[in-house]
Write an enzyme that holds these catalytic residues in place. Structure first.
Site, PDB file in Angstrom:
ATOM      1  N   LYS A  10       0.853  -1.199   0.000  1.00 49.01           N
ATOM      2  CA  LYS A  10       0.000   0.000   0.000  1.00 49.01           C
ATOM      3  C   LYS A  10       0.880   1.236   0.000  1.00 49.01           C
ATOM      4  O   LYS A  10       2.048   1.181   0.422  1.00 49.01           O
ATOM      5  CB  LYS A  10      -0.930   0.039   1.212  1.00 49.01           C
ATOM      6  CG  LYS A  10      -0.263  -0.009   2.590  1.00 49.01           C
ATOM      7  CD  LYS A  10       0.245   1.314   3.156  1.00 49.01           C
ATOM      8  CE  LYS A  10       0.873   1.158   4.533  1.00 49.01           C
ATOM      9  NZ  LYS A  10       1.728   2.259   4.960  1.00 49.01           N
ATOM     10  N   ASP A 135      -2.600  -1.349   9.977  1.00 44.22           N
ATOM     11  CA  ASP A 135      -2.858  -1.335   8.533  1.00 44.22           C
ATOM     12  C   ASP A 135      -3.554  -2.599   8.028  1.00 44.22           C
ATOM     13  O   ASP A 135      -3.899  -2.675   6.851  1.00 44.22           O
ATOM     14  CB  ASP A 135      -1.536  -1.194   7.763  1.00 44.22           C
ATOM     15  CG  ASP A 135      -0.945   0.196   7.898  1.00 44.22           C
ATOM     16  OD1 ASP A 135      -1.698   1.133   8.215  1.00 44.22           O
ATOM     17  OD2 ASP A 135       0.263   0.327   7.668  1.00 44.22           O
TER      18      ASP A 135
END
Ligand SMILES: C[C@](O)(CO)[C@H](O)COP(=O)(O)OP(=O)(O)OC[C@H]1O[C@@H](n2ccc(N)nc2=O)[C@H](O)[C@@H]1O
Ligand SMILES: Nc1ncnc2c1ncn2[C@@H]1O[C@H](COP(=O)(O)OP(=O)(O)OP(=O)(O)O)[C@@H](O)[C@H]1O
Length: 280
Positions: A10, A135
């Site tokens: 990401k 996350d």
């Protein structure tokens, strides 16, 4: 045939720190997008309840590996008595701000929930995931997202799917190193997503990373000559954005020897989501 389960990276396209909570964690506002680039995991269910990681990661004892920890947590929460042989092809740099470990945990939870037929919902998987890392939920959620809280309050977003040159400065920045820095700006006012999307994208962790790590400073300064470039997460990786793959590759080709990087496209649907939909 054995399915390859992707575990993408990401980027934090922006990252603002709005405050510090009593438990020491930081409230933030961030825009997550996935990269069409990452690790690959394979799973073979076992009839006993053993979780075996066939491909240990250098420097990470198996019992601490987020892959093994995620599988065990799923066993506990779903009351599942199956096990798995798991292998990973690791290409994401560790501690790079690309969320590799969190992404691995998310892929394990999503894939084993499917293969073991646990039947947990996305929300249940996200709750388990959050205990493993801030996350993890966005990787389970599977869509580019605006995140608040410590990263767990998610709403879908549609940032432009640009091409990125992602570069690693060769230093490791532990996440707590940035969050514990006395000079970190922790009081950026909260803004609406509409306001944030209309403002320049910045990362509040970047000034600290540049100040404390000359390698990060050198890398960002070099890249800024060619394209808008920022830190992702708490670093150490940096990304430069381009409209085309060719433009990104071109800059990578001109890069000095010390610059290690790759080119990948930003994607709003996680490659993991794409594989899961094909299985169902
Ligand atoms: C900064 C981000 O990379 C943005 O994507 C993430 O929020 C960090 O997520 P992560 O690496 O999974 O971090 P965690 O393993 O959950 O936390 C590592 C440490 O960073 C600090 N931490 C982390 C997240 C957060 N919102 N505030 C914090 O203060 C805490 O000291 C925590 O003990
Ligand atoms: N499967 C795993 N892959 C990578 N790191 C792992 C894994 N399991 C445990 N770890 C540990 O987690 C640490 C952080 O790794 P990770 O790649 O998630 O960092 P990161 O990219 O900085 O993440 P973030 O963007 O969430 O800060 C590693 O240094 C390693 O010690």
């Amino acid at each position: 045939m054995m399915v390859d389960w992707p575990s993408p990276a990401k980027l934090n396209l922006f990252l603002y720190i709005n405050g510090r909570r009593p438990d020491g964690y930081h409230d933030l506002q961030t825009l997550f997008q996935f990269l069409d680039y990452g690790d690959t995991l394979n799973f073979a269910p076992r009839q006993d309840n053993q979780i075996i990681l066939l491909t240990p990661i250098d420097g990470v004892p198996n019992e601490q590996n987020l892959i093994v920890r995620a599988a065990r947590m799923l066993q506990q929460f779903s009351n599942c008595h199956l096990g798995a042989d798991i292998s990973i092809t690791k290409i994401l740099p560790m501690g790079g701000g690309l969320g590799g470990g969190s992404s691995n945990a998310a892929t394990v939870l999503v894939a084993l929930n499917h293969l073991w037929k646990c039947g947990l919902t996305i929300d249940q998987l996200c709750k388990i995931g959050l205990t493993l890392g801030a996350d993890v939920p966005v990787f389970i959620y599977g869509h580019a997202a605006f995140a608040e809280g410590v990263g767990e309050k998610l709403q879908p977003a549609q940032p432009k799917e640009k091409w990125y040159l992602v570069a690693h400065p060769g230093v490791h920045i532990p996440t707590p190193f940035i969050f514990n820095d006395p000079d970190l700006v922790r009081n950026t006012p909260k803004r609406t997503l509409t306001t944030l999307l209309a403002s320049p994208f910045l990362n509040d962790c970047e000034p600290i990373a540049r100040k404390r790590f000359p390698e990060v400073e050198q890398l960002i300064s070099w890249l800024l000559e060619y394209a808008p470039s920022r830190l992702t997460g708490t670093g150490a990786c940096v990304f430069s954005e381009f409209d085309t793959q060719a433009a990104a590759v071109d800059v990578l080709k001109q890069a000095p020897e010390w610059l290690h990087g790759f080119v990948a496209q930003g994607v709003n649907t996680s490659p993991l989501q794409a594989v899961l939909s094909r299985q169902e």
